[in-house]
Design a protein around this motif. Structure first.
Motif, PDB file in Angstrom:
ATOM      1  N   ALA A  46       0.826  -1.213   0.000  1.00 20.59           N
ATOM      2  CA  ALA A  46       0.000   0.000   0.000  1.00 20.59           C
ATOM      3  C   ALA A  46       0.856   1.258   0.000  1.00 20.59           C
ATOM      4  CB  ALA A  46      -0.928  -0.017   1.212  1.00 20.59           C
ATOM      5  N   LEU A  47       1.946   1.236   0.780  1.00 16.15           N
ATOM      6  CA  LEU A  47       2.826   2.400   0.839  1.00 16.15           C
ATOM      7  C   LEU A  47       3.506   2.655  -0.496  1.00 16.15           C
ATOM      8  CD1 LEU A  47       3.661   4.464   2.963  1.00 16.15           C
ATOM      9  CD2 LEU A  47       5.605   3.008   3.522  1.00 16.15           C
ATOM     10  N   THR A  48       3.933   1.593  -1.172  1.00 17.92           N
ATOM     11  CA  THR A  48       4.561   1.750  -2.481  1.00 17.92           C
ATOM     12  C   THR A  48       3.561   2.275  -3.506  1.00 17.92           C
ATOM     13  OG1 THR A  48       6.081  -0.055  -1.965  1.00 17.92           O
ATOM     14  CG2 THR A  48       5.851   0.570  -4.270  1.00 17.92           C
ATOM     15  N   GLY A  49       2.316   1.752  -3.451  1.00 22.03           N
ATOM     16  CA  GLY A  49       1.290   2.276  -4.360  1.00 22.03           C
ATOM     17  C   GLY A  49       1.006   3.744  -4.123  1.00 22.03           C
ATOM     18  N   LEU A  50       1.002   4.159  -2.840  1.00 31.10           N
ATOM     19  CA  LEU A  50       0.796   5.576  -2.532  1.00 31.10           C
ATOM     20  C   LEU A  50       1.923   6.436  -3.097  1.00 31.10           C
ATOM     21  CD1 LEU A  50      -0.728   7.811  -0.964  1.00 31.10           C
ATOM     22  CD2 LEU A  50       0.686   7.222   1.020  1.00 31.10           C
ATOM     23  N   GLN A  51       3.148   5.972  -2.974  1.00 32.13           N
ATOM     24  CA  GLN A  51       4.288   6.743  -3.490  1.00 32.13           C
ATOM     25  C   GLN A  51       4.290   6.791  -5.016  1.00 32.13           C
ATOM     26  OE1 GLN A  51       8.049   6.215  -0.712  1.00 32.13           O
ATOM     27  NE2 GLN A  51       7.008   4.248  -0.910  1.00 32.13           N
ATOM     28  N   LEU A  52       3.856   5.709  -5.669  1.00 35.23           N
ATOM     29  CA  LEU A  52       3.763   5.736  -7.129  1.00 35.23           C
ATOM     30  C   LEU A  52       2.706   6.741  -7.587  1.00 35.23           C
ATOM     31  CD1 LEU A  52       4.043   1.939  -8.045  1.00 35.23           C
ATOM     32  CD2 LEU A  52       5.779   3.721  -8.317  1.00 35.23           C
ATOM     33  N   GLY A  53       1.626   6.854  -6.811  1.00 35.57           N
ATOM     34  CA  GLY A  53       0.613   7.848  -7.156  1.00 35.57           C
ATOM     35  C   GLY A  53       1.137   9.269  -7.064  1.00 35.57           C
ATOM     36  N   TYR A  54       2.022   9.509  -6.109  1.00 34.32           N
ATOM     37  CA  TYR A  54       2.589  10.849  -5.932  1.00 34.32           C
ATOM     38  C   TYR A  54       3.940  11.015  -6.629  1.00 34.32           C
ATOM     39  CZ  TYR A  54      -0.923  12.197  -2.518  1.00 34.32           C
ATOM     40  OH  TYR A  54      -2.107  12.544  -1.910  1.00 34.32           O
ATOM     41  N   LEU A  55       4.326  10.061  -7.463  1.00 36.74           N
ATOM     42  CA  LEU A  55       5.617  10.161  -8.142  1.00 36.74           C
ATOM     43  C   LEU A  55       5.696  11.379  -9.067  1.00 36.74           C
ATOM     44  CD1 LEU A  55       8.301   8.634  -8.252  1.00 36.74           C
ATOM     45  CD2 LEU A  55       7.425   7.377 -10.229  1.00 36.74           C
ATOM     46  N   PRO A  56       4.658  11.706  -9.887  1.00 40.92           N
ATOM     47  CA  PRO A  56       4.745  12.948 -10.674  1.00 40.92           C
ATOM     48  C   PRO A  56       4.862  14.198  -9.808  1.00 40.92           C
ATOM     49  CG  PRO A  56       3.048  11.508 -11.563  1.00 40.92           C
ATOM     50  CD  PRO A  56       3.459  10.926 -10.258  1.00 40.92           C
ATOM     51  N   ASN A  57       4.206  14.191  -8.625  1.00 38.86           N
ATOM     52  CA  ASN A  57       4.354  15.333  -7.717  1.00 38.86           C
ATOM     53  C   ASN A  57       5.804  15.491  -7.291  1.00 38.86           C
ATOM     54  OD1 ASN A  57       1.617  14.090  -7.534  1.00 38.86           O
ATOM     55  ND2 ASN A  57       1.184  15.876  -6.298  1.00 38.86           N
ATOM     56  N   LEU A  58       6.443  14.371  -6.962  1.00 41.05           N
ATOM     57  CA  LEU A  58       7.841  14.432  -6.531  1.00 41.05           C
ATOM     58  C   LEU A  58       8.750  14.906  -7.661  1.00 41.05           C
ATOM     59  CD1 LEU A  58       8.047  11.121  -4.450  1.00 41.05           C
ATOM     60  CD2 LEU A  58       7.688  13.457  -3.620  1.00 41.05           C
ATOM     61  N   ALA A  59       8.425  14.536  -8.916  1.00 43.51           N
ATOM     62  CA  ALA A  59       9.230  15.021 -10.045  1.00 43.51           C
ATOM     63  C   ALA A  59       9.106  16.536 -10.191  1.00 43.51           C
ATOM     64  CB  ALA A  59       8.794  14.313 -11.328  1.00 43.51           C
ATOM     65  N   VAL A  60       7.890  17.069  -9.978  1.00 41.80           N
ATOM     66  CA  VAL A  60       7.709  18.526 -10.025  1.00 41.80           C
ATOM     67  C   VAL A  60       8.447  19.191  -8.871  1.00 41.80           C
ATOM     68  CG1 VAL A  60       6.001  20.384  -9.951  1.00 41.80           C
ATOM     69  CG2 VAL A  60       5.519  18.308 -11.239  1.00 41.80           C
ATOM     70  N   TYR A  61       8.460  18.554  -7.686  1.00 39.64           N
ATOM     71  CA  TYR A  61       9.215  19.103  -6.561  1.00 39.64           C
ATOM     72  C   TYR A  61      10.705  19.151  -6.882  1.00 39.64           C
ATOM     73  CZ  TYR A  61       4.971  18.135  -3.836  1.00 39.64           C
ATOM     74  OH  TYR A  61       3.690  18.097  -3.364  1.00 39.64           O
ATOM     75  N   ALA A  62      11.197  18.085  -7.524  1.00 39.07           N
ATOM     76  CA  ALA A  62      12.618  18.059  -7.887  1.00 39.07           C
ATOM     77  C   ALA A  62      12.944  19.157  -8.897  1.00 39.07           C
ATOM     78  CB  ALA A  62      12.982  16.691  -8.461  1.00 39.07           C
ATOM     79  N   LEU A  63      12.037  19.412  -9.848  1.00 38.81           N
ATOM     80  CA  LEU A  63      12.266  20.498 -10.800  1.00 38.81           C
ATOM     81  C   LEU A  63      12.271  21.843 -10.085  1.00 38.81           C
ATOM     82  CD1 LEU A  63      12.498  21.768 -13.604  1.00 38.81           C
ATOM     83  CD2 LEU A  63      10.011  21.553 -13.824  1.00 38.81           C
ATOM     84  N   ALA A  64      11.321  22.051  -9.161  1.00 40.30           N
ATOM     85  CA  ALA A  64      11.293  23.310  -8.414  1.00 40.30           C
ATOM     86  C   ALA A  64      12.565  23.473  -7.588  1.00 40.30           C
ATOM     87  CB  ALA A  64      10.065  23.348  -7.511  1.00 40.30           C
ATOM     88  N   TRP A  65      13.096  22.381  -7.054  1.00 39.65           N
ATOM     89  CA  TRP A  65      14.344  22.453  -6.302  1.00 39.65           C
ATOM     90  C   TRP A  65      15.504  22.828  -7.213  1.00 39.65           C
ATOM     91  CZ3 TRP A  65      19.133  20.038  -5.979  1.00 39.65           C
ATOM     92  CH2 TRP A  65      19.827  20.209  -4.785  1.00 39.65           C
ATOM     93  N   ALA A  66      15.516  22.266  -8.430  1.00 37.37           N
ATOM     94  CA  ALA A  66      16.604  22.554  -9.361  1.00 37.37           C
ATOM     95  C   ALA A  66      16.580  24.004  -9.835  1.00 37.37           C
ATOM     96  CB  ALA A  66      16.535  21.611 -10.560  1.00 37.37           C
ATOM     97  N   THR A  67      15.403  24.604  -9.923  1.00 35.73           N
ATOM     98  CA  THR A  67      15.343  26.002 -10.356  1.00 35.73           C
ATOM     99  C   THR A  67      15.890  26.958  -9.308  1.00 35.73           C
ATOM    100  OG1 THR A  67      13.091  26.254  -9.506  1.00 35.73           O
ATOM    101  CG2 THR A  67      13.336  25.545 -11.799  1.00 35.73           C
ATOM    102  N   GLY A  68      15.889  26.558  -8.036  1.00 36.93           N
ATOM    103  CA  GLY A  68      16.284  27.444  -6.949  1.00 36.93           C
ATOM    104  C   GLY A  68      15.109  27.920  -6.125  1.00 36.93           C
ATOM    105  N   ALA A  69      13.873  27.746  -6.649  1.00 42.82           N
ATOM    106  CA  ALA A  69      12.696  28.167  -5.885  1.00 42.82           C
ATOM    107  C   ALA A  69      12.453  27.262  -4.689  1.00 42.82           C
ATOM    108  CB  ALA A  69      11.467  28.185  -6.790  1.00 42.82           C
ATOM    109  N   GLY A  70      12.715  25.949  -4.831  1.00 44.33           N
ATOM    110  CA  GLY A  70      12.537  25.018  -3.739  1.00 44.33           C
ATOM    111  C   GLY A  70      11.084  24.654  -3.515  1.00 44.33           C
ATOM    112  N   PHE A  71      10.833  23.898  -2.451  1.00 43.54           N
ATOM    113  CA  PHE A  71       9.478  23.460  -2.114  1.00 43.54           C
ATOM    114  C   PHE A  71       9.378  23.299  -0.606  1.00 43.54           C
ATOM    115  CE2 PHE A  71      12.094  19.747  -2.880  1.00 43.54           C
ATOM    116  CZ  PHE A  71      11.784  18.899  -1.833  1.00 43.54           C
TER     117      PHE A  71
END
Length: 532
Positions: A258-283
């Motif tokens: 169940a925990l892995t399924g939850l993280q897979l559901g939020y995987l695109p969110n985490l990719a957007v967080y990583a992009l925001a971190w790379a820009t310097g804006a952060g999250f």
């Protein structure tokens, strides 16, 4: 999309095939999207329940939990009111942190439904099944909010009727457009005929704006891809810490599933967080916890294995190198824009002001800023979708700040797009200060054909200059007149013959010996050029 003039095959004798009305077909297609997407969520929850997970919920609780996940995946906010228990105070808040990975499921199903509806419609009839299907989907969402609401978790029927239409309407329309390949076939308005009646500058403006929008989309997609690659690298680098969190939780196989399924559901969110971190804006990961390459405010984070890959509080100075990733996305967008061959802003400036040392830098700067603005707006929308609240304790502010991502990512993409437009000509093996294109180049189609047309124009211009330097004069008696002589004038045929001979001898214009020989022959009165 079907044509009005086509005819359907005749039915067999003694049998009448009554076609399904379009409005009913739209209800069936999009209604099946709602049913299938819910069944997929329900199947996942039941698999965990059968493996002794969610044992306190029971079978009925599994159905209700599936409905809550379905509504949340359709962007519907949930109102959470938890009673005090296990030493925790009562909690009331809004759960609107959408798992974008699950949102892709109804989007993809609506994509295929839109393709089927487009194939079943005549030209201009797509709105009938499309709108009826969306109305049915809104009714299903409102019914789900009433059916699955409990004292602890509830959804507003109005919000459940409106928010699910966003991914379904977008997916259905994009799928229908991909199937028909004709926007007039979907909306019933022939925009191409209207564009043809506009002026050349209007068509240039439309082509330029459309190319800028697509270049901004390329930069946004490249940026999200860079964020996903950065996330994957962080997970691999901190894999031991991720496994350690699983072991400390000790939830067993059902809980880990169940925990892995939850993280897979939020995987695109985490990719957007990583992009925001790379820009310097952060999250943010809750109140008082902020992470960015410029500095991290440490704070408690949830016990989620994927969050073990968060960067440490003390980062080395070279961590700012990650801002190169958004810049590279801008370079890719600028190069793509150059290859598209629709830089009509530069063409218009070159026509108005022949000084290329001014027009080329200015048009490149404006184009880079526009591409950066489009890419920044797109990523800001993604940041808003990935941002939300869990409605529990400190976790009421999770995700990047949209305006900050707009400024950071837009500025970095703008710089990269300018670099891509400047470096692109060398990658394409053509000069940066090329002369402006004309209408014939626009009709040529491909960038290779446009470059060939520019080369031919340069050769023709050089040939004309060589003819003038060799002593040939305008055959008309009044060379300074602006009006063109009549076709039956005695010098008209001679003028056309001279003009027709220029392109065929363009290659000889670059040969100094050929030019001198041509000048000597015209002084001697010989009408033919010497043999080479």
């Amino acid at each position: 999309m079907n044509s009005q003039g086509s005819s359907s095959p005749a039915a067999p004798a003694g049998r009448r095939d009554v076609p399904m009305p379009l409005w009913l077909q739209g209800v069936v297609e999009l209604g099946s999207v709602a049913v299938v997407s819910y069944l997929l969520v329900l199947l996942t929850v039941l698999m965990v329940w059968l493996a002794d997970g969610f044992d306190t919920l029971g079978l009925t609780g599994g159905f209700v939990l599936s409905g809550h996940v379905w509504l949340l995946a359709h962007l519907t906010p949930l109102q959470v009111a938890l009673d005090p228990g296990a030493g925790l105070p009562a909690t009331t808040g809004t759960l609107n942190l959408v798992p974008l990975g699950l949102t892709l499921v109804p989007f993809a199903l609506a994509w295929h439904a839109g393709r089927r509806l487009a194939r079943a419609c005549w030209e201009g009839q797509f709105w009938q099944p499309y709108l009826s299907g969306l109305a049915a989907y809104a009714a299903v969402g409102a019914a789900a909010a009433l059916l699955f609401s409990t004292d602890e978790v509830a959804a507003s029927p109005g919000a459940a009727a409106v928010f699910p239409l966003v991914p379904v309407a977008l997916g259905g329309f994009v799928g229908a457009y991909r199937a028909s390949r004709s926007l007039p076939g979907l909306i019933g308005v022939n925009a191409a005929a209207w564009v043809e009646r506009t002026s050349q500058y209007s068509r240039w403006a439309g082509s330029y704006v459309w190319a800028v929008l697509r270049a901004g989309f390329v930069a946004a997609v490249a940026g999200v891809g860079a964020g996903a690659a950065l996330l994957a690298a962080a997970l691999l680098w901190n894999w031991n810490d991720v496994v350690g969190v699983y072991q400390r939780l000790g939830t067993g196989v059902p809980g880990d599933t169940a925990l892995t399924g939850l993280q897979l559901g939020y995987l695109p969110n985490l990719a957007v967080y990583a992009l925001a971190w790379a820009t310097g804006a952060g999250f943010d990961l809750g109140s008082g916890t902020h992470s960015s390459p410029l500095g991290t405010d440490p704070g408690p984070v949830p016990m989620l294995p994927a969050l073990a890959a968060l960067p440490p509080a003390d980062l080395p100075a070279w961590a700012l190198v990650v801002v190169v990733l958004p810049v590279l996305a801008g370079v890719l967008a600028g190069w793509w824009f150059l290859r598209e061959g629709e830089n009509h802003l530069d063409d218009w400036m070159a026509i108005r002001l022949p000084a290329r040392w001014i027009t080329f830098p200015l048009s490149t700067l404006l184009t880079g800023l526009l591409v950066g603005a489009v890419a920044g707006v797109l990523v800001m929308l993604l940041s808003w979708l990935a941002h939300g609240s869990l409605g529990l304790g400190r976790l009421t502010d999770v995700g990047p700040d949209g305006p900050a991502v707009l400024l950071w990512f837009g500025a970095e993409v703008a710089v990269g797009a300018i670099v891509g437009c400047v470096v692109g000509p060398w990658l394409e093996h053509e000069p940066s200060f090329a002369p402006p294109r004309g209408a014939a180049d626009e009709e040529a189609g491909t960038p290779v054909a446009r470059r060939e047309a520019r080369r031919r124009r340069r050769e023709e211009a050089a040939a004309r200059r060589a003819m003038r330097s060799s002593g040939r004069r305008d055959p008309r008696p009044e060379a300074g007149r602006t009006d063109r002589p009549a076709d039956d004038a005695p010098w008209a045929s001679q003028e056309r013959a001279v003009e027709a001979s220029v392109p065929s001898r363009a290659a000889e214009a670059f040969d100094v010996d050929a030019v001198e020989a041509s000048a000597a022959s015209s002084e001697a009165g010989s009408p033919e050029p010497p043999e080479r």
